[in-house]
Scaffold this motif. Sequence first.
Motif: not given
Length: 195
Positions: A188-192, A116-125, A46-48, A141-152
């Motif tokens: 389950k994995l969500g990318v936002y 950050f460009d990518v923020i990950v909650f990997n089995e932590a949220f 997903s990052i790639k 989310l305040g520290t996710l870059k404008k075109d960055g992605i969040l992965i949960t």
Amino acid sequence: MNKLSFMDQFHIWRRKIRWNRQYKKGRWDYLKNDIEAPRYAKIIESIKQHSIKEPSVLDLGSGEGVLRMRLENEGIGYFLGVDFSKVSIETATNHHFKNADFKVADLHYYKPPQEFDVIVFNEAFYYINDTVRAKVLNRILGTLKKDGILITSIFKEGSGCWKYFDIPELKQLEFSKVASKKGTAYWKLGVYKKT
Ligand SMILES: C[S@@+](CC[C@H](N)C(=O)[O-])C[C@H]1O[C@@H](n2cnc3c(N)ncnc32)[C@H](O)[C@@H]1O
């Protein structure tokens, strides 16, 4: 209500002690073997697919840095792992990963020091107290870059966690299900991205 009660704070403190004890005993060593490899592989894919080249990555609840380990040859610009378990962060730090830092902090209060460009909650949220989940997510989310992605990534059905990601501030890019190597567990994995 969006403040932690004294009892909630006490439970979080107790949980932290439990995590430290478990990491000391090697209870989570299995995360480094093949069984859960498909989960990490999906995060990396997903990052790639959705992020820029050599992104900066914030791994929330990073534990011993298994995600960073698996990103070793994937061209990461910078990696910051955060966990409230001092024991796991010591192990992660001792790996001396290139362009990586690890910090002890509790996600209930943590404010990332940069965007950050990518923020990950990997089995932590799901470990975040439900009375403050929305608030914590908003702060992160305040520290996710404008075109960055969040992965949960969330184990099985997510016990009421996914609703926090179904907000106007986020656009879902992908939602998938990944099974363990043995097929006995799934995530389950969500990318936002930000809207
Ligand atoms: C199931 S482990 C996942 C570790 C890592 N993300 C991985 O998948 O390899 C959950 C991690 O969340 C951390 N954690 C739980 N509650 C936390 C909190 N309030 N603040 C920071 N870390 C927390 C635990 O210490 C543990 O390392």
